[in-house]
Design a protein around this motif. Structure first.
Motif, PDB file in Angstrom:
ATOM      1  N   ARG A  41      10.846   1.908   7.295  1.00  0.00           N
ATOM      2  CA  ARG A  41      10.304   2.777   6.158  1.00  0.00           C
ATOM      3  C   ARG A  41       8.866   2.216   6.131  1.00  0.00           C
ATOM      4  O   ARG A  41       8.541   1.282   5.386  1.00  0.00           O
ATOM      5  CB  ARG A  41      11.001   2.754   4.674  1.00  0.00           C
ATOM      6  CG  ARG A  41      12.348   2.771   4.877  1.00  0.00           C
ATOM      7  CD  ARG A  41      13.013   2.433   3.574  1.00  0.00           C
ATOM      8  NE  ARG A  41      14.449   2.607   3.777  1.00  0.00           N
ATOM      9  CZ  ARG A  41      15.263   2.219   2.521  1.00  0.00           C
ATOM     10  NH1 ARG A  41      14.661   1.893   1.616  1.00  0.00           N
ATOM     11  NH2 ARG A  41      16.578   2.710   2.683  1.00  0.00           N
ATOM     12  N   ARG A  78       7.980   1.815  -3.484  1.00  0.00           N
ATOM     13  CA  ARG A  78       8.185   2.977  -2.949  1.00  0.00           C
ATOM     14  C   ARG A  78       9.384   2.835  -1.926  1.00  0.00           C
ATOM     15  O   ARG A  78       9.954   3.616  -1.041  1.00  0.00           O
ATOM     16  CB  ARG A  78       7.371   3.552  -1.990  1.00  0.00           C
ATOM     17  CG  ARG A  78       6.025   4.130  -2.823  1.00  0.00           C
ATOM     18  CD  ARG A  78       6.358   5.240  -3.802  1.00  0.00           C
ATOM     19  NE  ARG A  78       5.381   5.785  -4.481  1.00  0.00           N
ATOM     20  CZ  ARG A  78       5.106   6.314  -5.646  1.00  0.00           C
ATOM     21  NH1 ARG A  78       6.119   6.296  -6.389  1.00  0.00           N
ATOM     22  NH2 ARG A  78       3.940   6.598  -5.733  1.00  0.00           N
ATOM     23  N   ARG A  79      10.089   1.398  -1.939  1.00  0.00           N
ATOM     24  CA  ARG A  79      11.212   0.927  -1.030  1.00  0.00           C
ATOM     25  C   ARG A  79      10.845   0.946   0.289  1.00  0.00           C
ATOM     26  O   ARG A  79      11.763   1.113   1.049  1.00  0.00           O
ATOM     27  CB  ARG A  79      12.406   1.739  -1.532  1.00  0.00           C
ATOM     28  CG  ARG A  79      12.866   1.397  -2.913  1.00  0.00           C
ATOM     29  CD  ARG A  79      14.061   2.273  -3.346  1.00  0.00           C
ATOM     30  NE  ARG A  79      14.532   1.977  -4.520  1.00  0.00           N
ATOM     31  CZ  ARG A  79      15.090   1.016  -5.019  1.00  0.00           C
ATOM     32  NH1 ARG A  79      16.060   0.203  -4.032  1.00  0.00           N
ATOM     33  NH2 ARG A  79      15.790   1.025  -6.360  1.00  0.00           N
ATOM     34  N   ASP A 390       1.102   9.928  -4.522  1.00  0.00           N
ATOM     35  CA  ASP A 390       2.401  10.749  -4.448  1.00  0.00           C
ATOM     36  C   ASP A 390       2.284  12.102  -4.826  1.00  0.00           C
ATOM     37  O   ASP A 390       2.580  12.754  -5.880  1.00  0.00           O
ATOM     38  CB  ASP A 390       3.346  10.079  -5.773  1.00  0.00           C
ATOM     39  CG  ASP A 390       4.873  10.711  -5.934  1.00  0.00           C
ATOM     40  OD1 ASP A 390       5.127  11.104  -4.735  1.00  0.00           O
ATOM     41  OD2 ASP A 390       5.472  10.603  -6.806  1.00  0.00           O
ATOM     42  N   THR A 396       8.056  10.473  -4.157  1.00  0.00           N
ATOM     43  CA  THR A 396       9.117  10.098  -5.384  1.00  0.00           C
ATOM     44  C   THR A 396      10.362  10.916  -4.648  1.00  0.00           C
ATOM     45  O   THR A 396      11.544  10.220  -4.921  1.00  0.00           O
ATOM     46  CB  THR A 396       8.912  10.569  -6.571  1.00  0.00           C
ATOM     47  OG1 THR A 396       7.841   9.661  -6.975  1.00  0.00           O
ATOM     48  CG2 THR A 396       9.698  10.364  -7.647  1.00  0.00           C
ATOM     49  N   VAL A 399      12.013   9.030  -1.723  1.00  0.00           N
ATOM     50  CA  VAL A 399      12.524   7.813  -2.400  1.00  0.00           C
ATOM     51  C   VAL A 399      14.111   7.933  -2.951  1.00  0.00           C
ATOM     52  O   VAL A 399      15.019   7.224  -2.667  1.00  0.00           O
ATOM     53  CB  VAL A 399      11.679   6.944  -3.074  1.00  0.00           C
ATOM     54  CG1 VAL A 399      12.174   5.713  -3.814  1.00  0.00           C
ATOM     55  CG2 VAL A 399      10.343   6.516  -2.262  1.00  0.00           C
ATOM     56  N   ASP A 400      13.991   9.052  -3.869  1.00  0.00           N
ATOM     57  CA  ASP A 400      15.030   9.264  -4.485  1.00  0.00           C
ATOM     58  C   ASP A 400      16.187   9.783  -3.713  1.00  0.00           C
ATOM     59  O   ASP A 400      17.449   9.480  -3.892  1.00  0.00           O
ATOM     60  CB  ASP A 400      14.802  10.121  -5.738  1.00  0.00           C
ATOM     61  CG  ASP A 400      14.125   9.677  -6.928  1.00  0.00           C
ATOM     62  OD1 ASP A 400      13.936   8.435  -7.028  1.00  0.00           O
ATOM     63  OD2 ASP A 400      13.247  10.328  -7.796  1.00  0.00           O
ATOM     64  N   TYR A 403      15.881   6.491  -0.033  1.00  0.00           N
ATOM     65  CA  TYR A 403      15.802   5.242  -0.111  1.00  0.00           C
ATOM     66  C   TYR A 403      16.373   4.562  -1.202  1.00  0.00           C
ATOM     67  O   TYR A 403      15.856   3.497  -1.535  1.00  0.00           O
ATOM     68  CB  TYR A 403      14.136   4.992  -0.026  1.00  0.00           C
ATOM     69  CG  TYR A 403      13.488   5.497   1.313  1.00  0.00           C
ATOM     70  CD1 TYR A 403      14.376   5.787   2.311  1.00  0.00           C
ATOM     71  CD2 TYR A 403      11.992   5.512   1.324  1.00  0.00           C
ATOM     72  CE1 TYR A 403      13.665   6.015   3.485  1.00  0.00           C
ATOM     73  CE2 TYR A 403      11.517   5.816   2.571  1.00  0.00           C
ATOM     74  CZ  TYR A 403      12.124   6.146   3.484  1.00  0.00           C
ATOM     75  OH  TYR A 403      11.569   6.526   4.812  1.00  0.00           O
ATOM     76  N   ARG A 404      17.484   5.032  -2.161  1.00  0.00           N
ATOM     77  CA  ARG A 404      17.853   4.363  -3.135  1.00  0.00           C
ATOM     78  C   ARG A 404      18.632   3.089  -2.656  1.00  0.00           C
ATOM     79  O   ARG A 404      18.907   2.230  -3.395  1.00  0.00           O
ATOM     80  CB  ARG A 404      18.546   5.346  -3.991  1.00  0.00           C
ATOM     81  CG  ARG A 404      18.069   6.598  -4.292  1.00  0.00           C
ATOM     82  CD  ARG A 404      16.922   6.129  -5.193  1.00  0.00           C
ATOM     83  NE  ARG A 404      17.355   5.494  -6.231  1.00  0.00           N
ATOM     84  CZ  ARG A 404      16.425   4.965  -7.341  1.00  0.00           C
ATOM     85  NH1 ARG A 404      15.027   5.191  -7.117  1.00  0.00           N
ATOM     86  NH2 ARG A 404      16.809   4.467  -8.306  1.00  0.00           N
TER      87      ARG A 404
END
Length: 404
Positions: A41, A78-79, A390, A396, A399-400, A403-404
């Motif tokens: 990522r 942002r992981r 963003d 976002t 990520v949601d 990438y959680r």
């Protein structure tokens, strides 16, 4: 150091410490960023024209370090797990190189010492956050202008005028000269040998993108070094192939745990040009226009990864993301080369872009689509300031959703 403020002097010391810590990282053989379990990522941090960094130019180490660490912190929030940091944007350096001048993008003046070591600092700070850092180099681009006199007086391109080709209002090193190939490798690998980078990364610039009405004048080099090649295009591809193959071999000797990858323009050839090509109608084909045989590099195993810039939306008639991902997946199958997809976050919400890019879910749909293809091992977002900004909440959403 008499001209430095006390704060700047402290920053110089911090930069030296960062360089020393990067050397310690190298000795330990422990690269930053344990991403293999989750897929890569990444985000690109572009320094040419100060696209992403630094926003503050001049001898101000404190401000530049704050800006850089802020971008690394964004990556963590942002992981993400990797950054691709541009350290040689225009035949220059973001570290104290013995081969090339300090980059003008740091201070506004090419060759001016910024008072710290950005690459050493970045490697240490990225690893401290668990991020892998790939050093991003541009092999042949010398200047985004066409005036040799504007280069710093001791620039290698001024000392070796025969290496240069002016084209399209810019300056390039001539890829057809063996001396150029040796020099650009030495310039890049100085950084690789000195810092614990996790990878060597090139983008899409090899021979320059075509400019209407312009001709890349490499006649003399072709006469001198093109023996055995009846077709100049084949010779040009051979020149780039040598650079890619030799750089990969050198990296495996110098830093065997680091990875070598290229992020080319997303279309190798159209199927209308070559039956092995993709179902696209793109105006640029890397094989024919940039003399970059990206498909061969994968099939020969010269790379550890390829990250095509698949910068088009799902359903785009000329270059459909849904057509290109399966094509690249097939190219990488069985080659032992990882496939990362370059994602055009910069297009989201941008003026003049098609309606798909004004939908905050478009990029998330890309990752959903790509998840069905076994060779896809991750995604890289262009670029860092958009990861931070963003646009439309699109990052976002990624990520949601993923990438959680």
């Amino acid at each position: 150091m008499g001209h430095l403020t006390r704060r700047a002097f402290a920053a110089v010391a911090a930069g030296a410490l960062s360089s020393a810590l990067a050397t310690a990282d190298a000795a330990s053989g422990t690269p930053g960023g344990g991403w293999r379990g989750t897929g890569l990522r990444g985000m690109w941090i572009a320094t040419v024209e100060t696209i992403d960094w630094p926003r503050t130019r001049g001898v101000n180490p404190d401000a530049q370090q704050r800006e850089l660490t802020a971008l690394l912190d964004v990556a963590v929030r942002r992981r993400l797990n990797a950054v691709f940091f541009q350290v040689r944007p225009t035949a220059d350096a973001l570290w104290p190189s013995p081969h090339e001048p300090w980059s003008a993008w740091l201070t506004g003046v090419q060759g001016r010492d910024p008072g710290w070591d950005p690459l050493g600092f970045a490697v240490h700070e990225a690893h401290r956050r668990g991020l892998a850092l790939h050093a991003w180099f541009n092999p042949y681009r010398v200047a985004n202008h066409g005036e040799v006199s504007r280069l710093v007086a001791d620039h290698p391109a001024r000392r070796n005028r025969g290496w240069l080709v002016p084209y399209g209002g810019k300056l390039y090193y001539n890829p057809g000269l063996p001396a150029v190939r040796r020099f650009v490798q030495d310039a890049m690998f100085d950084a690789v040998e000195r810092y614990a980078v996790d990878g060597v990364h090139w983008d899409d610039y090899f021979y320059p993108y075509p400019v209407a009405g312009q001709r890349f004048d490499d006649d003399a080099a072709y006469r001198a070094h093109g023996g055995g090649f009846a077709d100049r295009g084949d010779w040009r591809r051979h020149n780039v192939n040598l650079l890619v193959r030799e750089a990969g071999e050198r990296l495996r000797r110098v830093r065997p745990n680091a990875r070598f990858g290229v992020s080319p323009f997303g279309i190798w050839r159209n199927a209308s040009t070559d039956p092995a090509g993709s179902e696209t109608r793109g105006g640029v084909e890397t094989y024919d226009d940039l003399y970059a045989d990206t498909r061969r590099w994968v099939r020969e195993g010269w790379l550890d990864y390829i990250a095509p810039q698949v910068y088009w939306h799902l359903g785009f008639a000329a270059a459909d993301y849904a057509k290109l991902v399966p094509w690249w997946n097939a190219v990488c199958r069985g080659a032992g080369v990882d496939l990362y997809l370059g994602e055009a976050l910069y297009k989201v919400g941008a003026k003049g872009q098609p309606a798909a890019w004004h939908d905050p879910a478009e990029l998330s749909r890309h990752l959903t689509f790509a998840a069905d293809y076994a060779q896809v091992a991750g995604h890289i977002f262009y670029s860092a300031r958009h990861v931070s900004a963003d646009p439309l909440g699109a990052m976002t959403r990624v990520v949601d959703d993923h990438y959680r």
